[in-house]
Design a protein around this motif. Structure first.
Motif, PDB file in Angstrom:
ATOM      1  N   UNK A   1       0.844  -1.283  -0.010  1.00  0.00           N
ATOM      2  CA  UNK A   1       0.047  -0.025  -0.259  1.00  0.00           C
ATOM      3  C   UNK A   1       0.819   1.274   0.046  1.00  0.00           C
ATOM      4  N   UNK A   2       0.365   2.178  -0.705  1.00  0.00           N
ATOM      5  CA  UNK A   2       1.131   3.468  -0.535  1.00  0.00           C
ATOM      6  C   UNK A   2       0.222   4.830  -0.732  1.00  0.00           C
ATOM      7  N   UNK A   3       0.831   6.038  -0.296  1.00  0.00           N
ATOM      8  CA  UNK A   3       0.149   7.314  -0.485  1.00  0.00           C
ATOM      9  C   UNK A   3       0.525   7.834  -1.744  1.00  0.00           C
ATOM     10  N   UNK A   4      -0.183   8.680  -2.221  1.00  0.00           N
ATOM     11  CA  UNK A   4       0.136   9.540  -3.445  1.00  0.00           C
ATOM     12  C   UNK A   4      -0.376  11.161  -2.933  1.00  0.00           C
ATOM     13  N   UNK A   5       0.761  12.089  -2.952  1.00  0.00           N
ATOM     14  CA  UNK A   5       0.350  13.373  -2.669  1.00  0.00           C
ATOM     15  C   UNK A   5       0.746  14.288  -3.853  1.00  0.00           C
ATOM     16  N   UNK A   6       0.372  15.482  -3.976  1.00  0.00           N
ATOM     17  CA  UNK A   6       0.545  16.178  -5.120  1.00  0.00           C
ATOM     18  C   UNK A   6       0.150  17.819  -4.663  1.00  0.00           C
ATOM     19  N   UNK A   7       1.206  18.696  -5.078  1.00  0.00           N
ATOM     20  CA  UNK A   7       0.895  20.102  -5.020  1.00  0.00           C
ATOM     21  C   UNK A   7       1.433  20.843  -6.278  1.00  0.00           C
ATOM     22  N   UNK A   8       0.785  21.980  -6.334  1.00  0.00           N
ATOM     23  CA  UNK A   8       1.499  22.659  -7.380  1.00  0.00           C
ATOM     24  C   UNK A   8       1.001  24.232  -7.306  1.00  0.00           C
ATOM     25  N   UNK A   9       1.697  25.043  -7.813  1.00  0.00           N
ATOM     26  CA  UNK A   9       1.390  26.675  -7.437  1.00  0.00           C
ATOM     27  C   UNK A   9       1.890  27.249  -8.923  1.00  0.00           C
ATOM     28  N   UNK A  10       1.281  28.402  -9.222  1.00  0.00           N
ATOM     29  CA  UNK A  10       1.601  29.377 -10.266  1.00  0.00           C
ATOM     30  C   UNK A  10       1.068  30.695  -9.929  1.00  0.00           C
ATOM     31  N   UNK A  11       1.714  31.792 -10.499  1.00  0.00           N
ATOM     32  CA  UNK A  11       1.015  33.091 -10.349  1.00  0.00           C
ATOM     33  C   UNK A  11       0.579  33.616 -11.662  1.00  0.00           C
ATOM     34  N   UNK A  12       0.071  32.782 -12.518  1.00  0.00           N
ATOM     35  CA  UNK A  12      -0.592  33.303 -13.828  1.00  0.00           C
ATOM     36  C   UNK A  12      -1.965  32.615 -13.983  1.00  0.00           C
ATOM     37  N   UNK A  13      -2.433  33.179 -15.083  1.00  0.00           N
ATOM     38  CA  UNK A  13      -3.921  32.390 -15.283  1.00  0.00           C
ATOM     39  C   UNK A  13      -3.789  31.084 -16.287  1.00  0.00           C
ATOM     40  N   UNK A  14      -2.757  30.795 -16.923  1.00  0.00           N
ATOM     41  CA  UNK A  14      -2.532  29.537 -17.720  1.00  0.00           C
ATOM     42  C   UNK A  14      -2.774  28.191 -16.881  1.00  0.00           C
ATOM     43  N   UNK A  15      -2.363  28.534 -15.602  1.00  0.00           N
ATOM     44  CA  UNK A  15      -2.337  27.569 -14.645  1.00  0.00           C
ATOM     45  C   UNK A  15      -3.204  28.101 -13.401  1.00  0.00           C
ATOM     46  N   UNK A  16      -3.815  26.957 -12.572  1.00  0.00           N
ATOM     47  CA  UNK A  16      -4.351  27.251 -11.402  1.00  0.00           C
ATOM     48  C   UNK A  16      -3.502  27.872 -10.404  1.00  0.00           C
ATOM     49  N   UNK A  17      -3.950  28.940  -9.569  1.00  0.00           N
ATOM     50  CA  UNK A  17      -3.006  29.384  -8.438  1.00  0.00           C
ATOM     51  C   UNK A  17      -2.452  28.202  -7.615  1.00  0.00           C
ATOM     52  N   UNK A  18      -3.372  27.390  -7.039  1.00  0.00           N
ATOM     53  CA  UNK A  18      -2.765  26.256  -6.141  1.00  0.00           C
ATOM     54  C   UNK A  18      -3.527  25.060  -6.785  1.00  0.00           C
ATOM     55  N   UNK A  19      -2.800  23.928  -6.327  1.00  0.00           N
ATOM     56  CA  UNK A  19      -3.534  22.665  -6.523  1.00  0.00           C
ATOM     57  C   UNK A  19      -2.785  21.596  -5.330  1.00  0.00           C
ATOM     58  N   UNK A  20      -3.692  21.105  -4.759  1.00  0.00           N
ATOM     59  CA  UNK A  20      -3.231  20.219  -3.561  1.00  0.00           C
ATOM     60  C   UNK A  20      -4.302  18.888  -3.873  1.00  0.00           C
ATOM     61  N   UNK A  21      -3.676  17.820  -3.619  1.00  0.00           N
ATOM     62  CA  UNK A  21      -4.495  16.556  -3.636  1.00  0.00           C
ATOM     63  C   UNK A  21      -3.542  15.370  -2.895  1.00  0.00           C
ATOM     64  N   UNK A  22      -4.232  14.268  -2.835  1.00  0.00           N
ATOM     65  CA  UNK A  22      -3.853  13.232  -2.404  1.00  0.00           C
ATOM     66  C   UNK A  22      -4.669  11.914  -2.400  1.00  0.00           C
ATOM     67  N   UNK A  23      -4.020  10.548  -2.580  1.00  0.00           N
ATOM     68  CA  UNK A  23      -4.929   9.333  -2.565  1.00  0.00           C
ATOM     69  C   UNK A  23      -4.312   8.338  -1.785  1.00  0.00           C
ATOM     70  N   UNK A  24      -5.103   7.502  -1.134  1.00  0.00           N
ATOM     71  CA  UNK A  24      -4.277   6.354  -0.517  1.00  0.00           C
ATOM     72  C   UNK A  24      -4.805   5.004  -1.337  1.00  0.00           C
ATOM     73  N   UNK A  25      -3.722   4.424  -1.707  1.00  0.00           N
ATOM     74  CA  UNK A  25      -3.658   3.066  -2.762  1.00  0.00           C
ATOM     75  C   UNK A  25      -3.574   1.893  -1.888  1.00  0.00           C
ATOM     76  N   UNK A  26      -4.487   1.039  -1.975  1.00  0.00           N
ATOM     77  CA  UNK A  26      -4.407  -0.268  -1.210  1.00  0.00           C
ATOM     78  C   UNK A  26      -4.838  -1.599  -2.131  1.00  0.00           C
ATOM     79  N   UNK A  27      -4.130  -2.526  -1.812  1.00  0.00           N
ATOM     80  CA  UNK A  27      -4.261  -3.853  -2.722  1.00  0.00           C
ATOM     81  C   UNK A  27      -5.416  -4.566  -2.033  1.00  0.00           C
ATOM     82  N   UNK A  28      -6.305  -5.154  -2.611  1.00  0.00           N
ATOM     83  CA  UNK A  28      -7.490  -6.174  -2.126  1.00  0.00           C
ATOM     84  C   UNK A  28      -7.023  -7.648  -2.401  1.00  0.00           C
ATOM     85  N   UNK A  29      -6.003  -7.878  -3.334  1.00  0.00           N
ATOM     86  CA  UNK A  29      -5.409  -9.024  -3.701  1.00  0.00           C
ATOM     87  C   UNK A  29      -4.247  -8.818  -4.465  1.00  0.00           C
ATOM     88  N   UNK A  30      -3.722 -10.030  -4.824  1.00  0.00           N
ATOM     89  CA  UNK A  30      -2.486  -9.761  -5.769  1.00  0.00           C
ATOM     90  C   UNK A  30      -2.954  -9.346  -7.089  1.00  0.00           C
TER      91      UNK A  30
END
Length: 421
Positions: A252-281
């Motif tokens: 199992x593992x965790x994914x985290x992401x962050x991004x920032x920008x100071x112009x309108x081509x990209x979002x000002x901020x982006x934050x996110x995360x997910x937890x990945x878990x295995x149910x079987x092989x």
């Protein structure tokens, strides 16, 4: 005279009755082994089975089926030394019982006799060279038990490259490959063109550094974008982005992401995360959240996904649910990969609907597109060249609603190059 006739009769008949007696013993021995094998399969009293088998061996000391049964039932008691003694006795005297190697190797691994197990594996490979890959798979259990991930991944790669399509091995290889120490620097170029007059093209450049260690993987990006339009000045921008995949258990593992920008081509901020878990092989699930702040609005999305391996294929379905003024705006992506070598060597296809908060190319227009419909499909390839280089190419078609009831076609070409060291 009468006594003489009796004596002669005894001499003549003794061989006959002796042969009959031995034949009867042979029949009884054959019948008994069938019964004892059935009793072993049905998990009946192991000590009683051992006692009967021991008596049969007095009659037929080279009847190797009884040694197999003795070993199996001593293993059940358990009396490990005795079980292994009978398994080894079979191996030393005949090559007609390949399954006995399996019993002995499993016993040695279970009892942490790893050096003995390695020795037995090599002997089995010599005796049955056509089954070498099968016995090599036993080594994977030993490396896993010893925590020797480097040796395990080297053997996994050898077995997969030899044509094995075992789902567990492929899943395990990709998981371990992400933990092996390596560094990569890379460059990506995206070109997006449109069938709408006076609009586009878009050009995005990505400079990337990836660092993989036993704890997980860190990815850092510098993204730059240039958007052209005949009716307005070019729009340019830069975004700084960092992601990490951090192992919490062996699978199992965790994914985290962050991004920032100071112009309108990209979002000002982006934050996110997910937890990945295995149910079987085979199956993996994930759940998480994404937060996107644009110039005018804030958006929060729920992320859910699942993935599964089937032979050389990997299927992944990701979904995002954005709630906006009592309306749910969903987005879906189905990615299919076909692996034909290492974890970097695969063909893939993409089918999708809606706008995802994880899409860098359209992230600056997220607030405009999130409530509009879009349908996309694409294909791509990733390939290792001369060990250190990984090249990639992708073509994506997107039919996008850009305002209510008006649509445009978008054509995206992506080229990538990474150097692995």
């Amino acid at each position: 005279m009468k006594n003489g006739l009796i004596y002669i009769s005894i001499l003549l008949l003794t061989p006959y009755f002796g042969v009959q007696n031995l034949h009867a013993q042979s029949i009884n021995t054959d019948s008994l082994i069938v019964a004892l094998v059935a009793d072993t399969r049905d998990q009946k009293n192991p000590q009683e089975i051992i006692n009967k088998a021991h008596q049969a061996l007095k009659i037929a000391p080279e009847y190797w089926d009884y040694y197999v049964v003795m070993g199996q039932n001593f293993e059940r008691i358990p009396v490990v030394d005795s079980a292994q003694f009978y398994f080894k006795k079979v191996i030393e005297n005949t090559d007609k019982y390949p399954e006995v190697y399996n019993y002995l190797i499993n016993s040695e691994i279970t009892n942490q006799q790893y050096e003995a197990a390695f020795s037995t594996i090599e002997k089995a490979k010599t005796t049955y060279p056509e089954k070498a890959s099968y016995y090599d798979e036993k080594k994977l259990r030993i490396y896993n038990a010893q925590g020797d991930e480097k040796a395990e991944i080297e053997l996994l790669e050898k077995l997969l490259n030899s044509g094995s399509e075992d789902k567990f091995m492929k899943d395990r290889y990709i998981l371990l490959a992400n933990k092996i120490k390596n560094d990569r620097i890379g460059f990506q170029y995206f070109n997006t063109s449109f069938n709408r007059d006076g609009y586009g093209p878009w050009n995005q450049f990505v400079l990337q550094y990836i660092r993989s260690r036993k704890w997980g993987t860190l990815v850092t990006n510098i993204n730059t974008m240039n958007r052209k339009s005949a009716n307005e000045a070019d729009v340019n921008g830069m975004q700084f982005e960092a992601s990490a995949y951090i192992f919490t258990t062996k699978t199992n593992y965790v994914f985290v992401n962050s991004a920032f920008s100071n112009n309108k081509v990209y979002p000002k901020y982006r934050l996110g995360g997910s937890y990945y878990f295995n149910l079987s092989s085979k199956w993996e699930m994930n759940a998480g959240v994404r937060f996107t702040q644009t110039t005018n609005e804030n958006f929060t999305s729920i992320a859910l996904g699942t993935g599964v391996y089937y032979k050389a294929f990997w299927f992944n379905l990701s979904s995002f649910y954005q709630i906006d003024q009592d309306k749910v705006n969903p987005a879906f992506n189905l990615t299919t990969r076909y692996y034909f070598g290492s974890r970097f060597d695969y063909l893939y296809s993409i089918l999708g609907y809606g706008t995802s908060p994880d899409d860098d190319a359209t992230a600056g227009l997220y607030e405009n597109r999130v409530s509009l419909s879009s349908y996309r499909m694409g294909v791509g390839i990733s390939k290792t060249i001369q060990t250190h280089y990984i090249v990639g190419c992708q073509f994506l078609y997107n039919n996008q609603e850009y305002v209510a009831d008006k649509r445009q076609n978008e054509y995206e070409l992506m080229l990538s190059l990474q150097y692995k060291f």
